[in-house]
Enzyme design. Structure first.
Site, PDB file in Angstrom:
ATOM      1  N   HIS A 229       0.878  -1.192   0.000  1.00 14.48           N
ATOM      2  CA  HIS A 229       0.000   0.000   0.000  1.00 14.48           C
ATOM      3  C   HIS A 229       0.909   1.234   0.000  1.00 14.48           C
ATOM      4  CE1 HIS A 229      -3.359   2.520   0.569  1.00 14.48           C
ATOM      5  NE2 HIS A 229      -3.690   2.269   1.814  1.00 14.48           N
ATOM      6  N   HIS A 268      -2.454  -2.783  -9.815  1.00 17.38           N
ATOM      7  CA  HIS A 268      -3.461  -2.225  -8.918  1.00 17.38           C
ATOM      8  C   HIS A 268      -4.696  -3.120  -8.968  1.00 17.38           C
ATOM      9  CE1 HIS A 268      -6.334   0.636  -7.173  1.00 17.38           C
ATOM     10  NE2 HIS A 268      -5.271   1.212  -6.647  1.00 17.38           N
ATOM     11  N   ASP A 322       2.172   5.108  -6.961  1.00 19.70           N
ATOM     12  CA  ASP A 322       3.381   5.048  -6.151  1.00 19.70           C
ATOM     13  C   ASP A 322       4.652   5.075  -6.991  1.00 19.70           C
ATOM     14  OD1 ASP A 322       1.966   4.669  -3.640  1.00 19.70           O
ATOM     15  OD2 ASP A 322       1.411   2.722  -4.453  1.00 19.70           O
TER      16      ASP A 322
END
Lengths: 386, 386
Positions: A229, A268, A322
């Site tokens: 995460h 994802h 990210d």
């Protein structure tokens, strides 16, 4: 029943809760097929272009964009709440210097509850006051802890500046130029919410037992930390920094996948195409790469992106937020272990929105697990055990 | 797909995750129809009669009862790890005196991670070492904070005693008699695990992003706090203490339900009959009521139980563990706001078991939410907003 027998006498196990809807929402739409992201109907690309973090947080909490007076009042309240009490600075000084910044902010938020006069008032207005204090103070906490661990003087917040500017100023000790501050602002907007991600879900699970808002945020920060995460931006940049040159990108991707490992920053649960936030941050990273003169990192990131998409794109695996967030934060001069905490500086706005929405129609989150163990163990006294 | 369209064009929303199975387990079976509770196949009634908290924690972590040598070694290791570092005592002293003990223990666990040399080692053996340290230190933290907030000298742990004895000793400053210590021990056994309750589920959600074990436990403590979960024992005792006499029990239950409120300590997502833990704790409460001479509280609890079961039993709503746990802790002399933290002293054993089991076959918990908001909001510049 949500879990129908599949003919084997066993109920269906929803491992990871893939495809399980846990609530209705008006906050955020992640369209994983078209690669779109909306906050209350506003396209993230418009918000990244025209909005600010303050305006976006207001949108997430109130469901509408503020007018000029409302935005000025909200911005002023945030700025006024940015200072942290001296007890909290003392606590940050007590923490071991090797504490990860994300752990420091989690500990600080956990401690801060008792200092909030509204802690046990469950009304929506009291919760919005708590939300404002949390959103205001988290950047101060991250920056203060970072300065303390480096034996630097803690820089107090300055109410003249918005969140992004003051966060960078408190971290580095000098006011960023306008464009640098705006880049941080855009990063905060892009990280503000993302529907039922694991951290927001953890906040919702905690919320469902009706503790105070601080407790819910603590659960979210704990969950954000993991490399699957919010820890992914730190893990991703460390991998990219280990690659010698863009020419080695193909080999890196190949070797990583051949070893059965993940390419960090790729993939994802919901997006099966490009994450729109990654595209925006790629442009920002490119700009920063030119401005900072660190062109190699961007070139490596771009080459790994291309090699990764060539291999993984056909499986619906693309760079996520990210991937380029790590590059942007690095080029902004942030230490990699500050990246997950910087994610929290933004995501606090979304956590609050998700929790308050869940509380409008609360039900305790109490799933089942399917027992496959023994059912009739006989208790043997200690002396008769082998 | 877990969420089939129900014909309205909307997916099914699993609010509260009722009847959704999130994992397989060998740890704990809650049979809500027969009113049975098993840890690794052992009936909770046998464990409450014959086992100890140490033995039960070993069972939850290793899946089998220890033999004499293993139990002695485990007990000794727990005792040896009970002291808390002076940095942590300093941190507890920095917390505001009005901090709820459950918040203090959450903050302490959050801070403790950085002091653990194994923090970032994800192996099972390292996690068991962390688990042992956490289980050993949580009672010390609760007791130390309680003494500090009351301006009393902190009582250091004594490695001679098992958890239950030493916990009461550290709280009160004097060693409890054997029977009192055994009653606390039984309460810890009964609270050690309970399958996918909200706190253990929150720990599992946090675990699913692969942070360290401390992060998972912090999420669990945050979730335990709520009055719909571990906060219920505190809420229940406060209600019972407000009832003048057993004769007012019927009126209390009637008025509470007529006002649309819950009778705290009644009802459970899984049990539709008596919670076996409540029956065991009722006997213990009765014994304590005789020993302490506080017969009124037990008589009130019993009368509310009877009136509550008469009204709610036909709906499958019965007293749960929190109902008589509150009475037992109160008669043991604990302040009501220590009850949720005392729950954590026991439940840490189950949280660890659940997280380690989930990590054997991890998958990030990332559910969906169903978007019902606007999809095409047009960004209007600030100056044009009304």
């Amino acid at each position: 029943m949500g879990s129908l027998d599949d003919g084997t006498g066993r109920p269906r196990i929803h491992k990871g809760l893939d495809d399980v809807y846990v609530k209705e929402t008006r906050i955020c739409l992640v369209d994983g097929v078209k690669g779109r992201l909306l906050y209350y109907g506003y396209d993230i690309r418009d918000l990244a272009k025209f909005s600010t973090f303050e305006e976006t947080a207001y949108l997430l909490w109130h469901g509408r964009l503020p007018n000029r007076e409302a935005l000025a009042a909200f911005t002023a309240e945030l700025a006024a709440n940015r200072p942290i009490p001296k007890e909290l600075v003392a606590l940050l000084k007590d923490l071991p210097k090797n504490t990860a910044p994300i752990d420091a902010v989690r500990t600080a938020v956990s401690a801060l509850g008792a200092l909030d006069p509204d802690l046990n008032d469950p009304s929506r207005t009291a919760n919005l006051r708590k939300a404002l204090r949390l959103t205001a103070k988290i950047p101060t906490v991250v920056a203060a802890f970072h300065r303390i661990r480096n034996a630097q003087r803690v820089v107090k917040p300055n109410g003249k500046y918005p969140t992004a500017t003051d966060y960078l100023r408190m971290l580095t000790g000098k006011k960023p130029d306008k464009r640098t501050a705006r880049i941080m602002d855009v990063a905060l907007i892009l990280h503000a919410d993302h529907s039922m991600n694991a951290g927001s879900f953890a906040a919702t699970v905690a919320a469902s037992t009706l503790p105070d808002l601080y407790s819910c945020i603590v659960a979210a920060i704990a969950t954000l930390k993991g490399p699957l995460h919010g820890g992914a931006n730190e893990t991703a940049i460390k991998a990219l920094l280990g690659i010698e040159s863009p020419e080695r990108a193909g080999e890196f991707v190949h070797d990583t996948l051949a070893a059965g490992n993940k390419v960090w920053g790729f993939g994802h649960r919901v997006y099966k195409t490009w994450d729109p936030r990654a595209i925006i941050l790629r442009d920002v990273a490119k700009e920063l790469s030119g401005r900072t003169g660190n062109e190699k990192l961007f070139a490596v990131a771009r080459a790994v992106e291309e090699a990764g998409v060539a291999e993984l794109g056909p499986k619906g695996i693309y760079p996520n937020v990210d991937y380029y967030a790590g590059v942007v934060y690095y080029l902004l001069g942030l230490a990699p272990d500050l990246f997950p905490a910087t994610f929290a500086v933004a995501r606090i706005s979304g956590w609050v929105a998700q929790v308050l929405e869940y509380w409008e129609d609360n039900r305790i989150m109490r799933p089942l697990d399917y027992y496959v163990g023994p059912k009739e163990a006989v208790y043997v006294p200690l002396d008769q055990r082998t």
